[in-house]
Every structure is written in structure tokens, then in C-alpha cells.
Scaffold this active site. Sequence first.
Site, PDB file in Angstrom:
ATOM      1  N   CYS A  63      -1.647   1.772  -2.882  1.00 30.80           N
ATOM      2  CA  CYS A  63      -2.641   2.829  -2.674  1.00 30.80           C
ATOM      3  C   CYS A  63      -2.058   4.236  -2.626  1.00 30.80           C
ATOM      4  O   CYS A  63      -2.576   5.144  -3.270  1.00 30.80           O
ATOM      5  CB  CYS A  63      -3.399   2.594  -1.360  1.00 30.80           C
ATOM      6  SG  CYS A  63      -3.656   0.887  -0.899  1.00 30.80           S
TER       7      CYS A  63
ATOM      8  N   HIS B  27     -27.344  22.236   0.697  1.00 31.81           N
ATOM      9  CA  HIS B  27     -27.429  22.759  -0.667  1.00 31.81           C
ATOM     10  C   HIS B  27     -26.455  23.926  -0.851  1.00 31.81           C
ATOM     11  O   HIS B  27     -26.272  24.713   0.064  1.00 31.81           O
ATOM     12  CB  HIS B  27     -28.865  23.226  -0.931  1.00 31.81           C
ATOM     13  CG  HIS B  27     -29.093  23.746  -2.309  1.00 31.81           C
ATOM     14  ND1 HIS B  27     -29.197  22.931  -3.401  1.00 31.81           N
ATOM     15  CD2 HIS B  27     -29.228  25.021  -2.762  1.00 31.81           C
ATOM     16  CE1 HIS B  27     -29.401  23.660  -4.471  1.00 31.81           C
ATOM     17  NE2 HIS B  27     -29.424  24.944  -4.108  1.00 31.81           N
TER      18      HIS B  27
ATOM     19  N   CYS C 204       0.821  -1.216   0.000  1.00 27.24           N
ATOM     20  CA  CYS C 204       0.000   0.000   0.000  1.00 27.24           C
ATOM     21  C   CYS C 204       0.847   1.255   0.000  1.00 27.24           C
ATOM     22  O   CYS C 204       0.628   2.175  -0.789  1.00 27.24           O
ATOM     23  CB  CYS C 204      -0.935  -0.008   1.208  1.00 27.24           C
ATOM     24  SG  CYS C 204      -1.979   1.461   1.300  1.00 27.24           S
TER      25      CYS C 204
ATOM     26  N   GLU D  15     -26.576  16.011  -1.648  1.00 25.18           N
ATOM     27  CA  GLU D  15     -27.950  16.220  -1.205  1.00 25.18           C
ATOM     28  C   GLU D  15     -28.915  15.278  -1.924  1.00 25.18           C
ATOM     29  O   GLU D  15     -30.021  15.005  -1.416  1.00 25.18           O
ATOM     30  CB  GLU D  15     -28.378  17.669  -1.398  1.00 25.18           C
ATOM     31  CG  GLU D  15     -28.457  18.138  -2.836  1.00 25.18           C
ATOM     32  CD  GLU D  15     -28.830  19.614  -2.936  1.00 25.18           C
ATOM     33  OE1 GLU D  15     -29.920  19.984  -2.452  1.00 25.18           O
ATOM     34  OE2 GLU D  15     -28.029  20.382  -3.488  1.00 25.18           O
TER      35      GLU D  15
ATOM     36  N   TYR E  58     -10.067  -2.794 -10.060  1.00 25.54           N
ATOM     37  CA  TYR E  58      -9.553  -1.565  -9.457  1.00 25.54           C
ATOM     38  C   TYR E  58      -8.274  -1.073 -10.145  1.00 25.54           C
ATOM     39  O   TYR E  58      -8.207   0.057 -10.637  1.00 25.54           O
ATOM     40  CB  TYR E  58      -9.176  -1.807  -7.990  1.00 25.54           C
ATOM     41  CG  TYR E  58     -10.268  -2.075  -7.014  1.00 25.54           C
ATOM     42  CD1 TYR E  58     -10.649  -1.097  -6.092  1.00 25.54           C
ATOM     43  CD2 TYR E  58     -10.893  -3.309  -6.931  1.00 25.54           C
ATOM     44  CE1 TYR E  58     -11.620  -1.338  -5.136  1.00 25.54           C
ATOM     45  CE2 TYR E  58     -11.873  -3.567  -5.988  1.00 25.54           C
ATOM     46  CZ  TYR E  58     -12.238  -2.576  -5.093  1.00 25.54           C
ATOM     47  OH  TYR E  58     -13.203  -2.826  -4.143  1.00 25.54           O
TER      48      TYR E  58
ATOM     49  N   GLU F  47      -7.866   2.177 -12.611  1.00 25.97           N
ATOM     50  CA  GLU F  47      -7.210   3.337 -12.012  1.00 25.97           C
ATOM     51  C   GLU F  47      -6.005   3.764 -12.844  1.00 25.97           C
ATOM     52  O   GLU F  47      -5.814   4.957 -13.125  1.00 25.97           O
ATOM     53  CB  GLU F  47      -6.806   3.012 -10.574  1.00 25.97           C
ATOM     54  CG  GLU F  47      -8.013   2.953  -9.635  1.00 25.97           C
ATOM     55  CD  GLU F  47      -7.703   2.379  -8.272  1.00 25.97           C
ATOM     56  OE1 GLU F  47      -8.530   2.568  -7.355  1.00 25.97           O
ATOM     57  OE2 GLU F  47      -6.639   1.738  -8.105  1.00 25.97           O
TER      58      GLU F  47
ATOM     59  N   LYS G 109      -0.256   5.431  -5.905  1.00 26.05           N
ATOM     60  CA  LYS G 109      -1.317   5.466  -6.921  1.00 26.05           C
ATOM     61  C   LYS G 109      -2.176   6.710  -6.753  1.00 26.05           C
ATOM     62  O   LYS G 109      -2.487   7.405  -7.725  1.00 26.05           O
ATOM     63  CB  LYS G 109      -2.180   4.226  -6.809  1.00 26.05           C
ATOM     64  CG  LYS G 109      -3.442   4.251  -7.669  1.00 26.05           C
ATOM     65  CD  LYS G 109      -4.489   3.287  -7.122  1.00 26.05           C
ATOM     66  CE  LYS G 109      -5.042   3.791  -5.795  1.00 26.05           C
ATOM     67  NZ  LYS G 109      -5.973   2.814  -5.176  1.00 26.05           N
TER      68      LYS G 109
END
Length: 461
Positions: A48, A438, A43, A443, A179, A183, A51
Amino acid sequence: MAEFDTDLFVIGGGSGGVRAARIAAGHGARVMVAEEYRMGGTCVIRGCVPKKLLVYASHFHQEFEDAKGFGWSVPEPSFDWGALIANKDKEIARLEAAYTTNVEKSGAKVLKTRAVLEDAHTLRLTSGERVRAKYILIATGGAPNHGAPIPGIEHVISSNEAFHLPELPRRILIQGGGYIALEFACIFAGLGSDVTVVYRGDNILRGFDEDVRTHVRGEMEKAGITVLTGCTVSKVDAHGHEFTSHLSNGSSIASDRVMFAIGRHPNVANLGLEKAGVAINPDNGGIAVDFFSKTSVDNIYAIGDVTHRINLTPVAIREGHAFADTVFGKREVRVDHADIPTAVFSQPEVGTVGLTEAQACERFTHVDIYKATFRPMKATLSGRDTRMLMKLVVDGASDRVVGVHIVGDGAAEMVQVLGIAVKMKATKADFDATMALHPTAAEELVTMRTPSARHVRAAAE
């Protein structure tokens, strides 16, 4: 002479192993951690973290284009791959040092060496030294898997090598639909490469909600990425610095690089598992463990990707923490692997937690679907042709929200928070009772009132 040299010996200095070591040391255990490559594991070093840094870099091209719609005059930008990689490497080196320092501060000892099991309590280091440990934790992670051998496989790179390419490829073919493949496809495309994705299945992101799969593919194709499904690379020819990938459908594609990202396999080879009596799970090739991460040998445990359960860094960390609390903290902690939030840092980004629509229909007799696709507010002035997807999957009988799926900017951040709601078994009425904020994209999650689909499964006769 003491029977054991250490209370805990951790094989692997990745996120899971490091967490286990630090927590166990905090409980008063004598701990050693062996890492043969670099502290931080996949990782931190080649997964991760680097990346995500490359993902950030790939966004700027789009941001420069979008700025014009908001009144900014942006000179023609230029990109320096070498500078990006150098800066990335500097940050990774800093993190590796931090990992090492934090382990040592906890009282554990870091050994920069390979460790192999000789029996249930004995480990042999590269130097030939032997260490006797009361407990052993295997946290060696996983590695890229290129699949079945094909002619020219030696010309193919994995995600490991993609982080260290000497230059940005003008054209790249990436095989895979999960993934990592998507990616990197979006990273390279965002940085200016011509990208082709080849995947054997009928659509990318197998296992994800069907609406997510369709939406992501459509957005990637609008961005200029070619997605070819239902075929595989059967041969790769090299012609100097150019490659020709021959596909199973009879076509061929020229590129400057060929990358395979078709999956990862657990790092179980040559660890001495058979000498110690540690069993492999025949279903997935990982180390077989119980709910407490214990292997077939009472004093040997395994966590993270090497078990091939759920291959996500936070899962490995949680499993490592739970192991240390259970064995050295004297309180049993069992990791709950249900409803784990996950993200794909493609462009657009995917965030998801809970069940897909198909999974919910298999599990519940009544399923309500709430779905919205819309043009994000930023795109109204930028003029970018893009849409967001938001989807709630609801158990119609209990009104519980059992799945949330988002595609678009900020999807991962939103789903991390929504994971709390799903874990707490929030209902659709709870979402409806929440005041909208908002103007935000999020929302939509609390303003969808009418189901877009309803599924009712007839009772078995």
C-alpha cells in the site's frame, strides 16, 4: 525454570502483528516478534505505502497538462524513474525503522529471523534456538500468486519486483483485473508506459458494483490503456529484453515487461502448522479461525491475510488489536467485518463501502438507486474528457443507505467518512437533511433526490 520464555510470540512483523505485539505488551505481556524479511510487512515495504507514492508520481503528468487551462505555462516536463524509486526506498527505510522502534518502545522484543512451529508452544528460529511461548500469533500475510504454471512463467514479474525495476518499461502487459493490476496499470500509464491489461473475466474489478466496473474501464480506455477481457496469457517467450505474450484467444502482444497480478495466496507453507495441529480452511487455503481469530489449537491465533478473510491492512490491524485485548486485556473483542470501506487507487480512483446494487437486490425486497455522473468542475477549464460517478444504494423499506460507490478524484477520502454514516445506519432522509457544501463534487451525495432505478422483488408464492 519458567515454563515459557515469553507470553506471546508473534510470527510476522507486518501491520497486524506489530499492532498485536504493541497492545499485548501494553497489557503487561512479555512479547517477542519474529520477522524474516523487513519490519512493516507487505503494506509498508512492498504494498500500500510504496504503491501510493507511485500513484502520486503518476498523477503529475496529467496535472502538468491540466495546468495550461488555468493559465500556467509549463515547460516540457521530464521524468526520472531512478530518482522516484530511490526516494521511495528512502521513505520505506524510514518507516521500517519507525516500526521497529515503536515495537521496541512498547517493551516487545524484535527478532530478525524466521520462526517455525515445532509444536503448539515451541518455535525454532533460524539459528536453531528454540523458544517456548504461552500464546502464538501467526501474522505472516500473503504473497503474489502467478496461478497455474505456463511456459515462460519465469519471465513474469509480480508487484514485488515492480517496485524495484531498473528502468521504466516502455511497454508493459499486466494480467489481472483487481486492485493491484489496475493500480499498477494506471501508475505505469501515468508515467508514460504503453499499457495492456489482460483479464480472464468479462469485465475488470470482479465483486465491485457493475456501474463502477463499467465506469472505471471506460475512463482507463480513454486514458489510452488497452483492456482485453475474456482471455488469459498462455505462454511468454523471451527475445533478449523483449517478451511476447501469447493469449488464449490466439493473439500475441510484445512488451518490455510482463506482470501478473491475478491474486495472492496466504503465507502458510513451511511454517510447521501440521506439527502444531493448526488447521487450514479448505475453502480459501488460509488458516482456519473463529470469530476471535483463534485457530484449531487453543493457544494459537492467526490474523490478517494469512487467514484469507478480508485482505486489507486496516482489517489486519483491527484483528491484531482485538486479539491482544481479548487474550491479554481480559475483555472479549470481536471484529465486525461488515461494511468495510475500501479503495482502488486507479485513475480514476474508486471508493466504496457497503453493498453493491446486485447484493442489495438479493438481500432486500425494495431497493432504490440514486446515481449521478457528471463532469468535475476542474475539467471545465482543463478540457480533460473525464466524468465522475456517485451512487447510493438504499433499502427502500427502511430508507437506510446500505451502499455508497464513488469513482473520481477524492473518492477514497470521501468514502472513509461516508463509512461512518453507513456503519451508523444513516438513512437517505439523513443524507437529504444534510446541507450541501458548494462547490464540491461531494455535494452530489446529498442533493440526489430522484431514484435512477427502483427494484421490487415479488413475494414468493
